[in-house]
Design a protein around this motif. Structure first.
Motif, PDB file in Angstrom:
ATOM      1  N   SER A  33       1.358  46.425  30.445  1.00 37.84           N
ATOM      2  CA  SER A  33       0.562  47.685  30.575  1.00 37.84           C
ATOM      3  C   SER A  33       1.177  48.981  31.230  1.00 37.84           C
ATOM      4  O   SER A  33       0.507  49.794  31.393  1.00 37.84           O
ATOM      5  CB  SER A  33      -0.582  47.244  31.577  1.00 37.84           C
ATOM      6  N   GLN A  37      -3.312  50.523  35.862  1.00 40.53           N
ATOM      7  CA  GLN A  37      -4.300  49.671  36.904  1.00 40.53           C
ATOM      8  C   GLN A  37      -5.784  50.327  36.383  1.00 40.53           C
ATOM      9  O   GLN A  37      -5.922  51.444  36.095  1.00 40.53           O
ATOM     10  CB  GLN A  37      -4.049  50.037  38.141  1.00 40.53           C
ATOM     11  N   THR A  38      -6.650  49.249  36.200  1.00 44.62           N
ATOM     12  CA  THR A  38      -7.871  49.635  35.867  1.00 44.62           C
ATOM     13  C   THR A  38      -8.739  50.154  37.036  1.00 44.62           C
ATOM     14  O   THR A  38      -8.249  49.928  38.229  1.00 44.62           O
ATOM     15  CB  THR A  38      -8.954  48.364  35.227  1.00 44.62           C
ATOM     16  N   THR A 217      -5.145  42.258  37.117  1.00 42.73           N
ATOM     17  CA  THR A 217      -5.351  43.725  37.270  1.00 42.73           C
ATOM     18  C   THR A 217      -4.587  44.188  38.622  1.00 42.73           C
ATOM     19  O   THR A 217      -4.215  45.215  38.817  1.00 42.73           O
ATOM     20  CB  THR A 217      -6.417  44.230  36.923  1.00 42.73           C
ATOM     21  N   ASP A 219      -6.563  44.764  41.063  1.00 47.91           N
ATOM     22  CA  ASP A 219      -7.554  45.358  41.703  1.00 47.91           C
ATOM     23  C   ASP A 219      -8.111  44.910  43.083  1.00 47.91           C
ATOM     24  O   ASP A 219      -7.836  43.728  43.413  1.00 47.91           O
ATOM     25  CB  ASP A 219      -8.810  45.391  40.657  1.00 47.91           C
TER      26      ASP A 219
END
Length: 299
Positions: A33, A37-38, A217, A219
């Motif tokens: 990715s 980051q989402t 992720t 998060d």
């Protein structure tokens, strides 16, 4: 396909094996990715500061059958150093050996529960032979190796509860969180993976997809989301979490350990040790020291 190759090992759940080896998956996710980051559901707390001088302390207080264990290093947002690891482990040993004690309640002193491990202090302790702990009067909270607790552990958290701090949180039997708690299990952003059993416990407690959503992720999430996933049994106003945890100990009983869970946990440290030899892990440590974003190459 050969049926022998397709057959599960006796007593080991497929997802336990996948969880124990999750490090390769999380590392690949971070590399592919480009560290994108989402969007997080809650605002992340600032990066934990560099450790200041002074070893951590662990306070121990007995209130009738309840043993209160406090991690006391607020100047570093309760980064976990060898003194805290050993202090918590010796308190849990006391819990097991004292017939007058029924349950322990672990908490963090100051605005945060814990922002994770203190890497320089931890690495120095490993090099000095202090970690792993060899003291016989010691029970690891993470239970990656014997001895295993028989009495229950309640945890009360607030503020930053992240990385190894979240793994300490996951090791409890009952969990209470203040509404200002910010959780994170983001080793993937550092070219690493949780080395304290979160790859097993998180998916067991919250469900496979919920755990993967956050571990892959990096998060953050809040107290209400933790309650939705089943990680938290009670959300309180800030400052009330410890009182509720002490009251809640009456309903806490230690759950029987699953054979599959213990098998999977035993695989965590060997996998983590292999990861520490990779160039990407070494790059993550250099980047932390130099205050920059790591550049991973998948090696």
């Amino acid at each position: 396909m050969n049926d022998r190759n397709n057959r599960s090992l006796p007593g080991i759940d497929r997802r336990d094996l996948m969880a124990a080896g999750l490090g390769a998956v999380t590392l690949a996710a971070g590399i592919s990715s480009g560290q994108a980051q989402t969007q997080t559901q809650v605002q992340p707390t600032p990066t934990a500061p560099a450790p200041t001088a002074g070893a951590g302390k662990v306070t121990v207080e007995q209130r009738g059958p309840v043993l209160l264990i406090g991690m006391d290093r607020p100047q570093t947002r309760n980064l976990i150093d060898p003194a805290i690891i050993i202090g918590v482990g010796k308190a849990l040993y006391q819990l097991e050996r004292d017939d007058g004690l029924r349950v322990a309640v672990l908490h963090g002193i100051g605005p945060d529960f814990s922002m994770g491990i203190d890497p320089p202090a931890f690495i120095a302790a490993v090099q000095a032979g202090i970690i792993p702990v060899k003291d016989p009067d010691f029970i690891s909270i993470l239970e990656l190796t014997p001895a295993i607790r028989a009495k229950p552990l309640v945890v009360a958290v607030q503020g930053g509860t992240q990385f190894a701090g979240h793994e300490y949180f996951l090791a409890a039997d009952i969990r209470v969180a203040a509404s200002d708690t910010v959780f994170r299990q983001a080793e993937v952003t550092r070219g690493s993976f949780p080395g304290g059993g979160a790859t097993v416990r998180f998916s067991r407690e919250a469900g496979w997809a919920n755990a993967m959503r956050y571990m892959l992720t990096g998060d953050t999430w809040g107290a209400e989301e933790a309650r939705r996933m089943g990680l938290v049994q009670e959300v309180t106003p800030p400052g009330k979490q410890l009182d509720v945890a002490i009251v809640g100990e009456e309903s806490c009983r230690r759950r029987a350990a699953w054979r599959t869970r213990n098998t999977a946990l035993a695989a965590v440290q060997p996998t983590f040790s292999r990861l520490q030899q990779t160039e990407d892990f070494k790059e993550s440590q250099r980047a932390l020291r130099e205050g920059r974003a790591p550049v991973f190459r998948g090696i």
